[in-house]
Design a protein around this motif. Structure first.
Motif, PDB file in Angstrom:
ATOM      1  N   MET A   1       0.841  -1.094   0.016  1.00 33.61           N
ATOM      2  CA  MET A   1       0.221   0.017  -0.127  1.00 33.61           C
ATOM      3  C   MET A   1       0.821   1.204   0.110  1.00 33.61           C
ATOM      4  SD  MET A   1      -2.865   1.187   2.904  1.00 33.61           S
ATOM      5  CE  MET A   1      -2.166   0.050   3.986  1.00 33.61           C
ATOM      6  N   LEU A   2       0.235   2.143  -0.732  1.00 34.12           N
ATOM      7  CA  LEU A   2       1.177   3.233  -0.811  1.00 34.12           C
ATOM      8  C   LEU A   2       0.408   4.502  -0.232  1.00 34.12           C
ATOM      9  CD1 LEU A   2       3.478   5.518  -2.026  1.00 34.12           C
ATOM     10  CD2 LEU A   2       1.712   5.717  -3.963  1.00 34.12           C
ATOM     11  N   ILE A   3       0.874   5.244   0.780  1.00 36.23           N
ATOM     12  CA  ILE A   3       0.256   6.504   1.286  1.00 36.23           C
ATOM     13  C   ILE A   3       1.046   7.725   0.816  1.00 36.23           C
ATOM     14  CG2 ILE A   3      -0.338   7.663   3.435  1.00 36.23           C
ATOM     15  CD1 ILE A   3      -0.458   4.895   4.835  1.00 36.23           C
ATOM     16  N   ARG A   4       0.452   8.618   0.273  1.00 41.31           N
ATOM     17  CA  ARG A   4       0.982   9.911  -0.254  1.00 41.31           C
ATOM     18  C   ARG A   4       0.284  10.967  -0.081  1.00 41.31           C
ATOM     19  NH1 ARG A   4      -1.989  11.184  -4.508  1.00 41.31           N
ATOM     20  NH2 ARG A   4      -3.399   9.453  -5.849  1.00 41.31           N
ATOM     21  N   LYS A   5       0.710  12.362  -0.417  1.00 48.82           N
ATOM     22  CA  LYS A   5      -0.172  13.372  -0.266  1.00 48.82           C
ATOM     23  C   LYS A   5      -1.173  13.220  -1.437  1.00 48.82           C
ATOM     24  CE  LYS A   5       2.516  16.791   2.066  1.00 48.82           C
ATOM     25  NZ  LYS A   5       3.246  18.119   1.927  1.00 48.82           N
ATOM     26  N   ALA A   6      -2.336  13.638  -0.950  1.00 49.60           N
ATOM     27  CA  ALA A   6      -3.530  13.830  -2.036  1.00 49.60           C
ATOM     28  C   ALA A   6      -3.169  14.841  -2.884  1.00 49.60           C
ATOM     29  CB  ALA A   6      -4.843  14.074  -1.362  1.00 49.60           C
ATOM     30  N   ALA A   7      -3.617  14.807  -4.106  1.00 47.11           N
ATOM     31  CA  ALA A   7      -3.730  15.685  -5.043  1.00 47.11           C
ATOM     32  C   ALA A   7      -5.162  16.218  -5.338  1.00 47.11           C
ATOM     33  CB  ALA A   7      -3.280  15.365  -6.387  1.00 47.11           C
ATOM     34  N   ALA A   8      -5.605  17.262  -5.854  1.00 47.47           N
ATOM     35  CA  ALA A   8      -7.113  17.652  -6.165  1.00 47.47           C
ATOM     36  C   ALA A   8      -7.742  16.564  -6.941  1.00 47.47           C
ATOM     37  CB  ALA A   8      -6.776  19.086  -6.934  1.00 47.47           C
ATOM     38  N   GLY A   9      -6.965  16.177  -7.960  1.00 46.86           N
ATOM     39  CA  GLY A   9      -7.571  15.038  -8.713  1.00 46.86           C
ATOM     40  C   GLY A   9      -7.861  13.832  -8.086  1.00 46.86           C
ATOM     41  N   ASP A  10      -7.322  13.754  -6.873  1.00 45.94           N
ATOM     42  CA  ASP A  10      -7.956  12.431  -5.908  1.00 45.94           C
ATOM     43  C   ASP A  10      -9.441  12.541  -5.432  1.00 45.94           C
ATOM     44  OD1 ASP A  10      -5.648  10.856  -6.165  1.00 45.94           O
ATOM     45  OD2 ASP A  10      -4.912  12.284  -4.835  1.00 45.94           O
ATOM     46  N   TRP A  11     -10.040  13.940  -5.339  1.00 46.03           N
ATOM     47  CA  TRP A  11     -11.070  13.877  -4.746  1.00 46.03           C
ATOM     48  C   TRP A  11     -12.358  12.942  -5.547  1.00 46.03           C
ATOM     49  CZ3 TRP A  11     -13.490  14.545  -0.403  1.00 46.03           C
ATOM     50  CH2 TRP A  11     -14.932  14.686  -0.372  1.00 46.03           C
ATOM     51  N   PRO A  12     -12.418  12.750  -6.793  1.00 39.60           N
ATOM     52  CA  PRO A  12     -13.272  11.950  -7.282  1.00 39.60           C
ATOM     53  C   PRO A  12     -13.237  10.513  -6.881  1.00 39.60           C
ATOM     54  CG  PRO A  12     -12.546  13.443  -9.016  1.00 39.60           C
ATOM     55  CD  PRO A  12     -11.820  13.595  -7.599  1.00 39.60           C
ATOM     56  N   ARG A  13     -11.993  10.154  -6.245  1.00 39.45           N
ATOM     57  CA  ARG A  13     -11.913   8.675  -5.939  1.00 39.45           C
ATOM     58  C   ARG A  13     -12.094   8.621  -4.407  1.00 39.45           C
ATOM     59  NH1 ARG A  13      -6.599   6.388  -8.386  1.00 39.45           N
ATOM     60  NH2 ARG A  13      -5.695   7.982  -7.036  1.00 39.45           N
ATOM     61  N   ILE A  14     -12.008   9.974  -3.808  1.00 43.80           N
ATOM     62  CA  ILE A  14     -12.134   9.716  -2.198  1.00 43.80           C
ATOM     63  C   ILE A  14     -14.108   9.838  -1.806  1.00 43.80           C
ATOM     64  CG2 ILE A  14     -12.098  11.244   0.014  1.00 43.80           C
ATOM     65  CD1 ILE A  14      -9.265  12.111  -1.368  1.00 43.80           C
ATOM     66  N   TRP A  15     -14.527  10.622  -2.743  1.00 40.79           N
ATOM     67  CA  TRP A  15     -15.921  11.042  -2.418  1.00 40.79           C
ATOM     68  C   TRP A  15     -16.906   9.709  -2.394  1.00 40.79           C
ATOM     69  CZ3 TRP A  15     -19.803  13.897  -0.852  1.00 40.79           C
ATOM     70  CH2 TRP A  15     -20.971  13.862  -1.397  1.00 40.79           C
ATOM     71  N   PRO A  16     -16.771   8.816  -3.308  1.00 44.13           N
ATOM     72  CA  PRO A  16     -17.793   7.701  -3.147  1.00 44.13           C
ATOM     73  C   PRO A  16     -17.642   7.344  -1.717  1.00 44.13           C
ATOM     74  CG  PRO A  16     -16.646   7.599  -5.199  1.00 44.13           C
ATOM     75  CD  PRO A  16     -15.909   8.738  -4.457  1.00 44.13           C
ATOM     76  N   PHE A  17     -16.488   6.852  -0.978  1.00 41.81           N
ATOM     77  CA  PHE A  17     -16.475   6.331   0.287  1.00 41.81           C
ATOM     78  C   PHE A  17     -16.736   7.226   1.289  1.00 41.81           C
ATOM     79  CE2 PHE A  17     -11.933   6.353  -0.966  1.00 41.81           C
ATOM     80  CZ  PHE A  17     -11.421   7.063   0.431  1.00 41.81           C
ATOM     81  N   TRP A  18     -16.492   8.495   1.048  1.00 40.18           N
ATOM     82  CA  TRP A  18     -16.721   9.559   2.019  1.00 40.18           C
ATOM     83  C   TRP A  18     -18.177   9.802   2.255  1.00 40.18           C
ATOM     84  CZ3 TRP A  18     -19.027  14.104   3.022  1.00 40.18           C
ATOM     85  CH2 TRP A  18     -18.741  14.887   4.030  1.00 40.18           C
ATOM     86  N   VAL A  50      -3.562  16.513   3.419  1.00 43.89           N
ATOM     87  CA  VAL A  50      -4.601  15.232   3.198  1.00 43.89           C
ATOM     88  C   VAL A  50      -3.797  14.352   2.498  1.00 43.89           C
ATOM     89  CG1 VAL A  50      -6.500  14.741   2.011  1.00 43.89           C
ATOM     90  CG2 VAL A  50      -6.690  16.898   2.997  1.00 43.89           C
ATOM     91  N   TYR A  51      -3.868  13.130   2.960  1.00 42.57           N
ATOM     92  CA  TYR A  51      -3.261  11.914   2.372  1.00 42.57           C
ATOM     93  C   TYR A  51      -4.262  10.890   1.721  1.00 42.57           C
ATOM     94  CZ  TYR A  51       0.465  14.012   4.966  1.00 42.57           C
ATOM     95  OH  TYR A  51       1.356  14.683   5.574  1.00 42.57           O
ATOM     96  N   VAL A  52      -3.831  10.009   0.751  1.00 41.71           N
ATOM     97  CA  VAL A  52      -4.779   8.923   0.229  1.00 41.71           C
ATOM     98  C   VAL A  52      -3.816   7.703   0.554  1.00 41.71           C
ATOM     99  CG1 VAL A  52      -6.140  10.320  -1.415  1.00 41.71           C
ATOM    100  CG2 VAL A  52      -3.832   9.400  -1.903  1.00 41.71           C
ATOM    101  N   ALA A  53      -4.694   6.566   0.690  1.00 41.25           N
ATOM    102  CA  ALA A  53      -3.994   5.497   0.644  1.00 41.25           C
ATOM    103  C   ALA A  53      -4.347   4.539  -0.701  1.00 41.25           C
ATOM    104  CB  ALA A  53      -4.517   4.469   1.804  1.00 41.25           C
ATOM    105  N   GLU A  54      -3.148   4.169  -1.396  1.00 38.19           N
ATOM    106  CA  GLU A  54      -3.539   3.444  -2.702  1.00 38.19           C
ATOM    107  C   GLU A  54      -3.247   2.024  -2.379  1.00 38.19           C
ATOM    108  OE1 GLU A  54      -3.247   6.739  -6.146  1.00 38.19           O
ATOM    109  OE2 GLU A  54      -1.535   5.475  -5.524  1.00 38.19           O
ATOM    110  N   ASP A  55      -4.097   1.027  -3.134  1.00 35.67           N
ATOM    111  CA  ASP A  55      -3.693  -0.337  -3.016  1.00 35.67           C
ATOM    112  C   ASP A  55      -2.727  -0.730  -4.148  1.00 35.67           C
ATOM    113  OD1 ASP A  55      -5.300  -0.634  -5.323  1.00 35.67           O
ATOM    114  OD2 ASP A  55      -6.959  -1.807  -4.330  1.00 35.67           O
TER     115      ASP A  55
END
Length: 160
Positions: A1-18, A50-55
């Motif tokens: 798993m990769l944890i990295r700083k979120a970019a503005a373009g990550d929001w559409p991938r966060i929103w569904p589970f948020w 903000v950070y995101v975790a990617e599989d």
């Protein structure tokens, strides 16, 4: 798993589970009817890192943020928020995000972290305690849980 700083373009991938998590009204003291625009402003605020975790396929499976909980002379106390895609619960994503955020907060000079409103029935309470947080107080019956009725909100703390 990769944890990295979120970019503005990550929001559409966060929103569904948020949206799924907040709409369930079981763990966050945010309006279950929060619009996507308001949710984005809340989660992706410039005041937060903000950070995101990617599989391993590159799918965003969780997100977290760290920010100052207070201002001025108390600005060295952090606050954080965590969300893991409910379809990926129990895979260690929340723990990995928490360990990452705690390390980042410490490196950024925060002295402590506070959670202001942890729903007492939230399964993550056990995670936070295992990571060294303690419950400072519980506001009784402060949260209208959809299954359990009125439950308390914990204020949790951990020195860094």
């Amino acid at each position: 798993m990769l944890i990295r700083k979120a970019a503005a373009g990550d929001w559409p991938r966060i929103w569904p589970f948020w949206h799924r998590i907040v709409a369930a009204a079981e763990t966050y003291a945010w309006d279950p009817d929060t619009s996507e625009e308001d949710a984005r402003a809340l989660w992706m605020s410039p005041a937060k890192t903000v950070y995101v975790a990617e599989d391993d396929t590159g799918a965003v499976v969780g997100s977290a943020y760290v920010t100052a909980n207070y201002g001025g002379p108390a600005a060295r106390v952090a606050n954080a928020g965590f969300m893991v895609d409910p379809d990926r619960a129990g895979q260690g994503i929340g723990r990995a995000l928490a360990e990452h955020v705690l390390a980042v907060a410490r490196a950024d000079g925060y002295r402590a972290m506070v959670f202001n409103a942890v729903v007492e029935t939230n399964p993550a309470v056990g995670l936070w305690i295992s990571l060294g947080f303690r419950i400072l107080a519980t506001v009784p019956e402060a949260y209208e849980h959809p299954r359990h009725g009125p439950v308390g909100l914990h204020i949790m703390y951990r020195a860094l």
